[in-house]
Scaffold this active site. Structure first.
Site, PDB file in Angstrom:
ATOM      1  N   CYS B  82       0.753  -1.620  -0.022  1.00  7.74           N
ATOM      2  CA  CYS B  82      -0.164   0.251   0.007  1.00  7.74           C
ATOM      3  C   CYS B  82       0.691   1.341   0.077  1.00  7.74           C
ATOM      4  O   CYS B  82       0.902   2.019  -0.226  1.00  7.74           O
ATOM      5  CB  CYS B  82      -0.869   0.129   1.180  1.00  7.74           C
ATOM      6  SG  CYS B  82      -2.282  -0.993   0.975  1.00  7.74           S
ATOM      7  N   CYS B 117      -3.617  -0.505  10.341  1.00 10.83           N
ATOM      8  CA  CYS B 117      -3.598  -0.834   9.701  1.00 10.83           C
ATOM      9  C   CYS B 117      -2.952  -2.019   9.762  1.00 10.83           C
ATOM     10  O   CYS B 117      -3.896  -2.426   8.483  1.00 10.83           O
ATOM     11  CB  CYS B 117      -2.076  -0.219   8.652  1.00 10.83           C
ATOM     12  SG  CYS B 117      -1.947   0.999   8.320  1.00 10.83           S
ATOM     13  N   CYS B 180       5.244  15.475  36.686  1.00 10.58           N
ATOM     14  CA  CYS B 180       6.470  15.417  35.132  1.00 10.58           C
ATOM     15  C   CYS B 180       7.562  16.965  35.652  1.00 10.58           C
ATOM     16  O   CYS B 180       8.325  16.709  35.435  1.00 10.58           O
ATOM     17  CB  CYS B 180       6.083  15.220  33.926  1.00 10.58           C
ATOM     18  SG  CYS B 180       4.670  13.930  34.045  1.00 10.58           S
ATOM     19  N   HIS B 184      11.216  17.595  35.311  1.00  8.76           N
ATOM     20  CA  HIS B 184      12.156  17.713  33.639  1.00  8.76           C
ATOM     21  C   HIS B 184      10.689  19.205  33.022  1.00  8.76           C
ATOM     22  O   HIS B 184      11.462  20.070  32.291  1.00  8.76           O
ATOM     23  CB  HIS B 184      10.906  16.802  32.457  1.00  8.76           C
ATOM     24  CG  HIS B 184      11.551  15.364  32.580  1.00  8.76           C
ATOM     25  ND1 HIS B 184      12.923  14.986  32.823  1.00  8.76           N
ATOM     26  CD2 HIS B 184      10.771  14.246  33.613  1.00  8.76           C
ATOM     27  CE1 HIS B 184      12.819  13.732  32.770  1.00  8.76           C
ATOM     28  NE2 HIS B 184      11.496  12.913  33.290  1.00  8.76           N
ATOM     29  N   CYS B 225       8.701   6.276  34.665  1.00 11.55           N
ATOM     30  CA  CYS B 225       8.918   8.026  35.276  1.00 11.55           C
ATOM     31  C   CYS B 225       8.069   7.336  36.865  1.00 11.55           C
ATOM     32  O   CYS B 225       7.501   8.069  37.876  1.00 11.55           O
ATOM     33  CB  CYS B 225       8.379   8.549  34.852  1.00 11.55           C
ATOM     34  SG  CYS B 225       9.989   9.196  34.033  1.00 11.55           S
TER      35      CYS B 225
END
Ligand code: HEC
Ligand code: HEC
Ligand code: HEC
Lengths: 143, 264
Positions: B82, B117, B180, B184, B225
């Site tokens: 495809c 798919c 988080c 971060h 995490c």
């Protein structure tokens, strides 16, 4: 992980904050043991305080850099003030990154096996306070 | 491209010399204040990522390339039947994912697209999360966008999912009661015990993590995490993590796709 963590007493943490800045009454009748406290602050499954704080513990290679160094903290605070900072630092700073080590209320989605119990036992908190009270050397603070 | 970047950086001690690395010319790995995990990694780890022959993730890329051409499922089709040549048809696909997928009325990431798919187009079984097959084909598809800037869209129908991801990112959880952001956003560049915190960017996933000794998905990293702060993780491919993936990926808009990266 859960297997290596000692079972905690079933009773929920109980303590009284005075004036919004201190917990003057010890959490246990047995006085804290500074040598045990030194172990708990290193132990990665318990205090793991070294993950964020630098402390005068030269045999441990990696000390964290996300929080103030604790070299002189026994000079800065009374035992009651340290107790509040370990039991529930968010009373002083609601934005704090530091975990509340002796609290079970108001937590969100605690990992199975850890629900309903604080990170440290009352006696471990007292041991850590006894250890922190021995840290008097502000000249060695690194940040 | 990667070779040029390395050449621009002094061979040894580059990170140490600059403290937090903010003033180093990281080339495409730093866009304004946004820095790839690459810029927080040690020199050896970066060298492993830069050299295709040293990067252990290339084993998975080979598996992915094989799968691309392998017919499976009741429809008797391969991806290539495809989509033809992946270098052309997949050239910038990874820069746009996760997308809002109309039929589902929610977000879809690359792993989910690939399994869509397989199920609807090939009538084949979906690949399992963290299987070498799903990691391999995901790395292979994303690798076709390597070096192109991440450019996810967070407005229109994606907006409410983006907002959920953002709320997740900022919400405290676990026995350690951390979000988080605490690691971060507030502390990239700082040591947390033996780990140097990064901005927690998504542009390198799937990543070969030396600690894992295998390739791993972004959702595996999220679970790690979460667990580290003793928070109950969400399942792979959950809506919570796919929404979070959109938010985290958006934080790194402009960074190059690095898949498959190498991290400690
Ligand atoms: C995840 C990070 C983290 C961990 C783990 C952590 N702390 Fe903290 N700690 C902080 C931060 C950040 C502050 C600064 C004040 C604030 O934001 O609440 C702090 C402040 C303190 C203070 C006050 C220091 C000062 O100079 O005012 C003491 C005492 C303290 N921590 C002790 C401990 C002890 C003891 C442990 C382990 C039982 C521990 N901390 C674990 C992050 C941490
Ligand atoms: C207690 C600190 C801490 C918290 C809280 C935390 N992380 Fe991390 N995270 C780390 C450490 C340590 C690493 C490995 C070093 C690095 O890349 O920062 C890491 C790595 C990552 C990475 C991989 C970055 C790369 O380049 O490979 C991502 C993505 C990430 N974290 C996302 C998150 C998300 C999303 C949350 C919240 C759900 C979160 N982290 C919460 C400590 C934390
Ligand atoms: C029988 C046809 C068919 C097969 C076989 C097939 N796909 Fe697809 N694929 C599609 C269709 C249709 C779309 C949706 C195109 C669109 O909506 O623009 C699509 C979309 C995609 C996309 C997203 C492209 C984009 O621009 O958003 C990816 C990635 C993808 N396929 C990967 C694969 C992989 C990997 C395989 C093999 C495991 C595969 N496909 C097998 C028909 C197929």
């Amino acid at each position: 992980v859960p297997a290596s963590v000692p079972a905690h007493a079933a009773a929920p943490p109980s303590y009284t904050v005075q004036g919004g800045y201190t917990i003057p009454e010890p959490l246990t009748d047995t006085p804290g043991d500074p040598a045990m406290g030194r172990n708990w602050v290193i132990n990665r499954k318990l205090g793991n305080c070294l993950s964020c704080h630098q402390m005068p513990i030269p045999e441990e290679q990696f000390h964290g850099e996300t929080a103030p160094a604790l070299y002189g903290v026994g000079d800065l605070y009374s035992a009651g003030e340290l107790r509040l900072r370990i039991v529930d630092p968010k009373v002083l700073n609601p934005q704090s990154m530091m975990p509340a080590f002796y609290k079970t209320e108001g937590l969100n989605r605690v990992l199975k096996g850890f629900e309903g119990r604080p990170i440290l036992t009352a006696q471990q908190v007292e041991d850590i306070i006894a250890y922190l009270m021995t840290l008097k050397d502000t000249s060695k603070a690194k940040n | 491209m990667a070779g040029l970047v390395i050449a621009a950086v002094p061979a040894t001690g580059a990170v140490a010399a600059d403290g937090d690395g903010t003033r180093i010319d990281w080339g495409p790995y730093k866009v304004g204040d946004v820095r790839s995990g690459y810029t927080y990694a040690g020199a050896q780890t970066r060298a492993m990522q830069d050299d295709d022959f040293q990067n252990p993730a290339f084993l998975w890329l080979e598996r992915g390339a094989e799968l691309w051409d392998t017919a499976e499922g009741a429809a008797g089709k391969a991806c290539a039947d495809c989509h033809g040549d992946a270098e052309e048809s997949m050239a910038d696909v990874a820069t746009h994912y996760p997308i809002y997928f109309e039929d589902w009325g929610k977000l879809m990431n690359i792993e989910q697209r690939i399994n869509w798919c397989r199920e609807t187009q090939m009538q084949a079984e979906p690949f399992e999360w963290e299987s070498d097959d799903l990691l391999g084909i995901t790395a292979f598809v994303k690798h076709q966008s390597k070096g192109l800037p991440v450019d996810v869209s967070v407005d229109g129908p994606a907006a409410p999912f983006f907002e959920k991801g953002k709320a997740f990112y900022e919400e405290r959880r676990g026995q350690l009661d951390m979000a988080c952001t605490h690691c971060h956003v507030d502390h990239p560049g700082d040591l947390i015990r033996a780990e140097t915190l990064s901005q927690g960017q998504a542009n390198g996933f799937p990543t070969y993590r030396l600690k894992w000794q295998t390739l791993g998905s972004l959702h595996r990293r999220f679970r790690g995490c979460n667990r580290n702060i003793r928070a109950e993780p969400f399942p792979y491919g959950s809506d919570e993590y796919t929404n979070l993936e959109l938010y985290v990926t958006w934080r790194g808009n402009g960074l190059p796709v690095e898949s498959p990266s190498v991290r400690k």
